[in-house]
Design a protein around this motif. Structure first.
Motif, PDB file in Angstrom:
ATOM      1  N   THR A 110      12.918   9.294  -7.226  1.00 32.64           N
ATOM      2  CA  THR A 110      12.539  10.255  -6.023  1.00 32.64           C
ATOM      3  C   THR A 110      10.985  10.277  -5.724  1.00 32.64           C
ATOM      4  O   THR A 110      10.261  10.099  -6.623  1.00 32.64           O
ATOM      5  N   SER A 111      10.669  10.620  -4.601  1.00 37.25           N
ATOM      6  CA  SER A 111       9.340  10.833  -4.432  1.00 37.25           C
ATOM      7  C   SER A 111       8.672  12.091  -5.030  1.00 37.25           C
ATOM      8  O   SER A 111       9.389  13.161  -5.066  1.00 37.25           O
ATOM      9  N   ASN A 112       7.386  11.803  -5.474  1.00 37.08           N
ATOM     10  CA  ASN A 112       6.811  12.619  -6.528  1.00 37.08           C
ATOM     11  C   ASN A 112       5.454  12.975  -6.255  1.00 37.08           C
ATOM     12  O   ASN A 112       4.726  13.517  -6.809  1.00 37.08           O
ATOM     13  N   ALA A 113       4.967  12.243  -5.052  1.00 33.37           N
ATOM     14  CA  ALA A 113       3.535  12.294  -4.679  1.00 33.37           C
ATOM     15  C   ALA A 113       3.368  11.919  -3.289  1.00 33.37           C
ATOM     16  O   ALA A 113       4.175  11.073  -2.719  1.00 33.37           O
ATOM     17  N   GLY A 114       2.265  12.130  -2.798  1.00 36.54           N
ATOM     18  CA  GLY A 114       1.954  11.713  -1.327  1.00 36.54           C
ATOM     19  C   GLY A 114       0.892  10.584  -1.386  1.00 36.54           C
ATOM     20  O   GLY A 114       0.339  10.242  -2.612  1.00 36.54           O
ATOM     21  N   TRP A 115       0.717  10.014  -0.346  1.00 33.61           N
ATOM     22  CA  TRP A 115      -0.142   8.798  -0.043  1.00 33.61           C
ATOM     23  C   TRP A 115      -1.567   9.185  -0.555  1.00 33.61           C
ATOM     24  O   TRP A 115      -2.179  10.514  -0.031  1.00 33.61           O
ATOM     25  N   ASP A 116      -2.313   8.498  -1.129  1.00 35.92           N
ATOM     26  CA  ASP A 116      -3.666   8.522  -0.976  1.00 35.92           C
ATOM     27  C   ASP A 116      -4.235   7.752   0.214  1.00 35.92           C
ATOM     28  O   ASP A 116      -4.410   6.381   0.141  1.00 35.92           O
ATOM     29  N   THR A 117      -4.259   8.452   1.421  1.00 34.26           N
ATOM     30  CA  THR A 117      -4.489   7.628   2.607  1.00 34.26           C
ATOM     31  C   THR A 117      -5.953   7.266   2.746  1.00 34.26           C
ATOM     32  O   THR A 117      -6.218   6.333   3.723  1.00 34.26           O
ATOM     33  N   VAL A 118      -6.897   7.751   1.853  1.00 33.74           N
ATOM     34  CA  VAL A 118      -8.088   7.441   1.863  1.00 33.74           C
ATOM     35  C   VAL A 118      -8.155   5.715   1.291  1.00 33.74           C
ATOM     36  O   VAL A 118      -8.779   4.955   1.738  1.00 33.74           O
ATOM     37  N   ILE A 119      -7.923   5.672   0.083  1.00 32.61           N
ATOM     38  CA  ILE A 119      -7.872   4.580  -0.736  1.00 32.61           C
ATOM     39  C   ILE A 119      -7.012   3.252   0.079  1.00 32.61           C
ATOM     40  O   ILE A 119      -7.311   2.275  -0.027  1.00 32.61           O
ATOM     41  N   ASN A 120      -5.808   3.901   0.328  1.00 30.53           N
ATOM     42  CA  ASN A 120      -4.669   2.813   1.234  1.00 30.53           C
ATOM     43  C   ASN A 120      -4.999   2.766   2.640  1.00 30.53           C
ATOM     44  O   ASN A 120      -4.320   2.305   3.140  1.00 30.53           O
ATOM     45  N   GLY A 121      -6.269   3.305   3.032  1.00 33.05           N
ATOM     46  CA  GLY A 121      -6.405   3.335   4.522  1.00 33.05           C
ATOM     47  C   GLY A 121      -6.179   2.154   5.349  1.00 33.05           C
ATOM     48  O   GLY A 121      -5.505   1.774   6.228  1.00 33.05           O
ATOM     49  N   ASP A 122      -6.708   0.874   4.752  1.00 34.98           N
ATOM     50  CA  ASP A 122      -6.749  -0.335   5.331  1.00 34.98           C
ATOM     51  C   ASP A 122      -5.219  -0.987   5.518  1.00 34.98           C
ATOM     52  O   ASP A 122      -5.093  -1.538   6.476  1.00 34.98           O
ATOM     53  N   PHE A 123      -4.473  -0.957   4.423  1.00 36.15           N
ATOM     54  CA  PHE A 123      -3.278  -1.262   4.327  1.00 36.15           C
ATOM     55  C   PHE A 123      -2.294  -0.364   5.430  1.00 36.15           C
ATOM     56  O   PHE A 123      -1.581  -1.008   6.067  1.00 36.15           O
ATOM     57  N   LEU A 124      -2.655   1.056   5.182  1.00 30.60           N
ATOM     58  CA  LEU A 124      -1.629   1.964   6.233  1.00 30.60           C
ATOM     59  C   LEU A 124      -2.089   1.588   7.526  1.00 30.60           C
ATOM     60  O   LEU A 124      -1.070   1.779   8.535  1.00 30.60           O
ATOM     61  N   ARG A 125      -3.182   1.449   7.691  1.00 35.92           N
ATOM     62  CA  ARG A 125      -3.710   1.175   9.359  1.00 35.92           C
ATOM     63  C   ARG A 125      -3.000  -0.157   9.645  1.00 35.92           C
ATOM     64  O   ARG A 125      -2.421  -0.090  11.023  1.00 35.92           O
ATOM     65  N   GLU A 126      -2.795  -1.173   9.105  1.00 30.13           N
ATOM     66  CA  GLU A 126      -2.145  -2.296   9.484  1.00 30.13           C
ATOM     67  C   GLU A 126      -0.567  -2.075   9.780  1.00 30.13           C
ATOM     68  O   GLU A 126       0.019  -2.525  10.682  1.00 30.13           O
ATOM     69  N   VAL A 127       0.077  -1.448   8.813  1.00 26.59           N
ATOM     70  CA  VAL A 127       1.378  -1.119   8.900  1.00 26.59           C
ATOM     71  C   VAL A 127       1.637  -0.299   9.988  1.00 26.59           C
ATOM     72  O   VAL A 127       2.681  -0.524  10.894  1.00 26.59           O
ATOM     73  N   VAL A 128       1.022   0.930  10.286  1.00 26.07           N
ATOM     74  CA  VAL A 128       1.283   1.698  11.222  1.00 26.07           C
ATOM     75  C   VAL A 128       1.028   0.951  12.663  1.00 26.07           C
ATOM     76  O   VAL A 128       1.820   1.405  13.666  1.00 26.07           O
TER      77      VAL A 128
END
Length: 240
Positions: A100-118
């Protein structure tokens, strides 16, 4: 008013334990809506140990309230969500084998990846929420990558609630207030229950939606699904 989205993964887990179609996932989802749920949440995983891909497509064609699909954005997941076009996709940083989920995103480190997906989901007019810990810098980065909402990971709150509820909720209050200033919507989920939901809702005036599965389905075994959903809805109305 804060919306209640019912996560029906546990219904699928029970069905899969014996094969066949009992309980019927689609029927339960429709019953949840009939009993007052304002959304249905699913979290399909690659091994299909609970919600199956076929469930996602069936639900998408029949859900009348908001449909929220959670998951890690693999290529297959992205393709499925873009084909289904739910109201909302909630991106979580889970590994394929994670229980199950046990932590949130590190949106700083994963910023480039998440920007593309969003951006891919926005091309299909799908609202995007990022699952994060209640940390202001993570909310800032979620806004920077284009997310519409964040979902605050509430297990730490639930774990500390009985010990010191004011201290437990404090980081969520701060993060939610900051998100309101940013124009970022706020959802919450994980281990919210009839015991701790009303207080959390009272403290977070800008709370748009809660997604609740495990505790709600457990309560339904004793109280019945209709009564349980009514009680969770009442918790969200108790603003003090």
């Amino acid at each position: 008013m804060t919306k209640l989205s019912v996560n029906i993964n546990k219904i699928a887990t029970l069905r899969n334990a014996r094969g066949g179609n009992n309980p019927d996932v689609l029927r339960v989802a429709k019953d949840c809506e009939r009993f007052g749920a304002q959304g249905i949440t699913v979290h399909p995983r690659p091994d299909e140990r609970h919600i199956r891909r076929s469930d996602v497509y069936d639900l998408a064609q029949n859900i009348e309230t908001e449909f929220n699909i959670e998951g890690y954005p693999t290529e297959d997941f992205i393709r499925m969500v873009c084909e289904v076009c739910p109201t909302q996709v909630t991106l979580v940083p889970d590994t394929p084998t994670q229980l199950t989920s046990n932590a949130g995103w590190d949106t700083v480190i994963n910023g480039d990846f998440l920007r593309e997906v969003v951006a891919q989901f926005h091309q299909h007019d799908i609202r995007v929420s990022l699952f994060i810990d209640p940390v202001i810098i993570m909310a800032d980065a979620a806004k920077a990558v284009g997310a519409d909402r964040i979902e605050m990971y509430t297990e730490p709150y639930a774990a500390q609630y009985a010990i010191q509820r004011e201290e437990a909720v404090a980081p969520y209050v701060r993060c939610a207030a900051h998100c309101a200033e940013l124009g970022l919507g706020v959802n919450a989920g994980h281990d919210l229950s009839l015991e701790n939901l009303a207080y959390f809702s009272q403290c977070i005036p800008h709370l748009a939606e809660v997604s609740i599965g495990h505790a709600l389905i457990c309560d339904a075994l004793y109280l019945g699904l209709e009564t349980t959903i009514a009680r969770y809805r009442q918790c969200l109305k108790e603003k003090g």
